[in-house]
Design a protein around this motif. Structure first.
Motif, PDB file in Angstrom:
ATOM      1  N   THR A 137      31.201   3.079  37.851  1.00  0.00           N
ATOM      2  CA  THR A 137      31.154   1.341  37.513  1.00  0.00           C
ATOM      3  C   THR A 137      30.649   0.349  38.104  1.00  0.00           C
ATOM      4  OG1 THR A 137      32.777   1.969  35.205  1.00  0.00           O
ATOM      5  CG2 THR A 137      32.509  -0.349  35.759  1.00  0.00           C
ATOM      6  N   SER A 138      31.353   1.220  39.375  1.00  0.00           N
ATOM      7  CA  SER A 138      31.620   0.150  40.335  1.00  0.00           C
ATOM      8  C   SER A 138      29.830   0.281  40.857  1.00  0.00           C
ATOM      9  CB  SER A 138      32.214   1.128  41.596  1.00  0.00           C
ATOM     10  OG  SER A 138      31.845   0.032  42.495  1.00  0.00           O
ATOM     11  N   LEU A 139      28.993   1.592  40.747  1.00  0.00           N
ATOM     12  CA  LEU A 139      27.799   1.788  41.455  1.00  0.00           C
ATOM     13  C   LEU A 139      26.599   1.206  40.290  1.00  0.00           C
ATOM     14  CD1 LEU A 139      27.091   5.503  41.860  1.00  0.00           C
ATOM     15  CD2 LEU A 139      26.940   3.907  43.099  1.00  0.00           C
ATOM     16  N   VAL A 140      27.090   1.087  38.757  1.00  0.00           N
ATOM     17  CA  VAL A 140      26.647  -0.341  38.039  1.00  0.00           C
ATOM     18  C   VAL A 140      26.339  -1.113  38.524  1.00  0.00           C
ATOM     19  CG1 VAL A 140      26.525  -0.662  35.385  1.00  0.00           C
ATOM     20  CG2 VAL A 140      26.189   1.889  36.272  1.00  0.00           C
ATOM     21  N   ALA A 141      27.907  -1.600  38.702  1.00  0.00           N
ATOM     22  CA  ALA A 141      28.309  -3.500  39.396  1.00  0.00           C
ATOM     23  C   ALA A 141      27.004  -3.586  40.641  1.00  0.00           C
ATOM     24  CB  ALA A 141      29.707  -3.200  39.428  1.00  0.00           C
ATOM     25  N   LYS A 142      26.916  -2.761  41.227  1.00  0.00           N
ATOM     26  CA  LYS A 142      26.627  -3.255  42.615  1.00  0.00           C
ATOM     27  C   LYS A 142      25.100  -3.078  42.283  1.00  0.00           C
ATOM     28  CE  LYS A 142      29.617  -0.830  46.611  1.00  0.00           C
ATOM     29  NZ  LYS A 142      30.033  -0.132  47.057  1.00  0.00           N
ATOM     30  N   LEU A 143      24.881  -2.318  41.494  1.00  0.00           N
ATOM     31  CA  LEU A 143      23.096  -2.321  41.030  1.00  0.00           C
ATOM     32  C   LEU A 143      22.515  -3.598  40.362  1.00  0.00           C
ATOM     33  CD1 LEU A 143      22.274   1.049  39.885  1.00  0.00           C
ATOM     34  CD2 LEU A 143      21.137   0.210  42.019  1.00  0.00           C
ATOM     35  N   GLY A 144      23.939  -4.714  39.497  1.00  0.00           N
ATOM     36  CA  GLY A 144      24.037  -6.195  39.877  1.00  0.00           C
ATOM     37  C   GLY A 144      24.180  -5.779  38.090  1.00  0.00           C
ATOM     38  N   ALA A 145      24.234  -4.853  37.047  1.00  0.00           N
ATOM     39  CA  ALA A 145      24.342  -4.759  35.413  1.00  0.00           C
ATOM     40  C   ALA A 145      26.238  -4.498  35.490  1.00  0.00           C
ATOM     41  CB  ALA A 145      23.052  -3.889  35.809  1.00  0.00           C
ATOM     42  N   LYS A 146      26.093  -4.940  34.208  1.00  0.00           N
ATOM     43  CA  LYS A 146      27.360  -5.048  33.716  1.00  0.00           C
ATOM     44  C   LYS A 146      27.270  -3.706  32.672  1.00  0.00           C
ATOM     45  CE  LYS A 146      30.726  -7.101  31.423  1.00  0.00           C
ATOM     46  NZ  LYS A 146      31.617  -8.138  29.838  1.00  0.00           N
ATOM     47  N   ALA A 147      28.631  -2.932  32.774  1.00  0.00           N
ATOM     48  CA  ALA A 147      28.797  -1.450  32.749  1.00  0.00           C
ATOM     49  C   ALA A 147      29.226  -1.563  31.905  1.00  0.00           C
ATOM     50  CB  ALA A 147      29.106  -0.420  33.659  1.00  0.00           C
ATOM     51  N   ASP A 148      29.239  -0.869  30.375  1.00  0.00           N
ATOM     52  CA  ASP A 148      30.051  -1.034  29.431  1.00  0.00           C
ATOM     53  C   ASP A 148      31.384   0.001  29.796  1.00  0.00           C
ATOM     54  OD1 ASP A 148      31.243  -1.237  26.532  1.00  0.00           O
ATOM     55  OD2 ASP A 148      29.485   0.083  25.342  1.00  0.00           O
ATOM     56  N   ALA A 149      31.780  -0.331  29.436  1.00  0.00           N
ATOM     57  CA  ALA A 149      33.276   0.990  29.449  1.00  0.00           C
ATOM     58  C   ALA A 149      33.084   2.065  28.554  1.00  0.00           C
ATOM     59  CB  ALA A 149      34.388   0.250  29.683  1.00  0.00           C
ATOM     60  N   LYS A 150      33.060   1.495  27.263  1.00  0.00           N
ATOM     61  CA  LYS A 150      32.839   3.073  26.356  1.00  0.00           C
ATOM     62  C   LYS A 150      32.139   3.905  27.041  1.00  0.00           C
ATOM     63  CE  LYS A 150      35.407   0.759  22.213  1.00  0.00           C
ATOM     64  NZ  LYS A 150      35.614   0.908  21.643  1.00  0.00           N
ATOM     65  N   ALA A 151      31.166   3.859  27.037  1.00  0.00           N
ATOM     66  CA  ALA A 151      29.257   3.875  27.654  1.00  0.00           C
ATOM     67  C   ALA A 151      29.763   4.821  28.843  1.00  0.00           C
ATOM     68  CB  ALA A 151      27.830   3.033  27.442  1.00  0.00           C
ATOM     69  N   VAL A 152      30.201   4.201  29.599  1.00  0.00           N
ATOM     70  CA  VAL A 152      30.287   5.491  30.676  1.00  0.00           C
ATOM     71  C   VAL A 152      30.945   5.931  30.174  1.00  0.00           C
ATOM     72  CG1 VAL A 152      31.501   4.831  32.909  1.00  0.00           C
ATOM     73  CG2 VAL A 152      30.143   3.186  32.322  1.00  0.00           C
ATOM     74  N   ASP A 153      32.519   5.751  29.759  1.00  0.00           N
ATOM     75  CA  ASP A 153      33.393   6.790  29.639  1.00  0.00           C
ATOM     76  C   ASP A 153      32.623   7.860  28.607  1.00  0.00           C
ATOM     77  OD1 ASP A 153      35.045   5.556  30.752  1.00  0.00           O
ATOM     78  OD2 ASP A 153      36.764   4.958  28.624  1.00  0.00           O
ATOM     79  N   ALA A 154      31.659   7.796  27.461  1.00  0.00           N
ATOM     80  CA  ALA A 154      30.867   9.265  27.125  1.00  0.00           C
ATOM     81  C   ALA A 154      30.260   9.675  27.527  1.00  0.00           C
ATOM     82  CB  ALA A 154      30.014   8.030  25.439  1.00  0.00           C
ATOM     83  N   ALA A 155      29.640   8.674  29.090  1.00  0.00           N
ATOM     84  CA  ALA A 155      28.568   9.099  29.586  1.00  0.00           C
ATOM     85  C   ALA A 155      28.792  10.849  30.245  1.00  0.00           C
ATOM     86  CB  ALA A 155      27.297   8.636  30.835  1.00  0.00           C
ATOM     87  N   VAL A 156      30.445  10.382  31.123  1.00  0.00           N
ATOM     88  CA  VAL A 156      31.087  11.563  31.668  1.00  0.00           C
ATOM     89  C   VAL A 156      31.508  12.501  30.872  1.00  0.00           C
ATOM     90  CG1 VAL A 156      33.420  11.014  33.391  1.00  0.00           C
ATOM     91  CG2 VAL A 156      31.683   8.665  33.567  1.00  0.00           C
TER      92      VAL A 156
END
Length: 165
Positions: A137-156
């Motif tokens: 989530t932090s890396l995606v935010a640094k890249l300038g995009a908003k991270a979806d928590a459900k999508a991040v949890d599913a990918a992890v």
């Protein structure tokens, strides 16, 4: 030799006296001296025979004592061997019992340690999931995009499942 001059009239008197003296000496020897010598010889022979019999009896007694000693030694040796065997058997039984107790205790400790390791691994995996999700989530935010928590949890979850397999 002048002593054997048979033509001399004194030679017959000398031969007579020789026979008289020889006869008297023979009589004294056979009547007095030789019986005493014979008695001493018989006594000596009897004493030697008695000593030999006593020695033979002592030898047989010593042989019997030696046989008894050997028998007692063999019996003592056999008893000692059986006592040693019993002690060895008892020591082996005690060692086996202690070994079993030690193995059981070590098995319990290993089971407890494996349980602690499994709990720590599960906690670490849980923390890893959380840290991975936060990092993503932090890396995606640094890249300038908003991270979806459900999508991040599913990918992890997919990444952890792929690593676990």
């Amino acid at each position: 030799m002048p002593q054997l001059d048979f033509g001399n009239p004194l030679i017959i008197a000398q031969i007579v006296w020789l026979l008289i003296i020889f006869g008297a000496l023979y009589y004294m020897l056979t009547a007095y001296a030789l019986p005493r010598v014979e008695g001493v010889l018989e006594e000596r022979a009897a004493r030697i025979a008695a000593d030999l019999e006593a020695a033979q009896a002592a030898k047989s007694e010593a042989d019997a004592a030696m046989a008894a000693h050997r028998e007692a030694t063999a019996k003592a040796r056999a008893e000692a061997q059986s006592a040693i065997a019993a002690a060895m058997q008892q020591a082996q039984a005690e060692a086996a019992k202690r070994s079993e107790e030690l193995n059981a205790r070590l098995a319990r400790q290993i089971d407890e340690a494996e349980a602690r390791i499994a709990t720590a691994r599960d906690q670490a995996m849980g923390a890893l999931r959380q840290v991975s999700a936060e990092t993503t989530t932090s890396l995606v935010a640094k890249l300038g995009a908003k991270a979806d928590a459900k999508a991040v949890d599913a990918a992890v979850d997919r990444a952890l499942a792929a690593r676990a397999a």
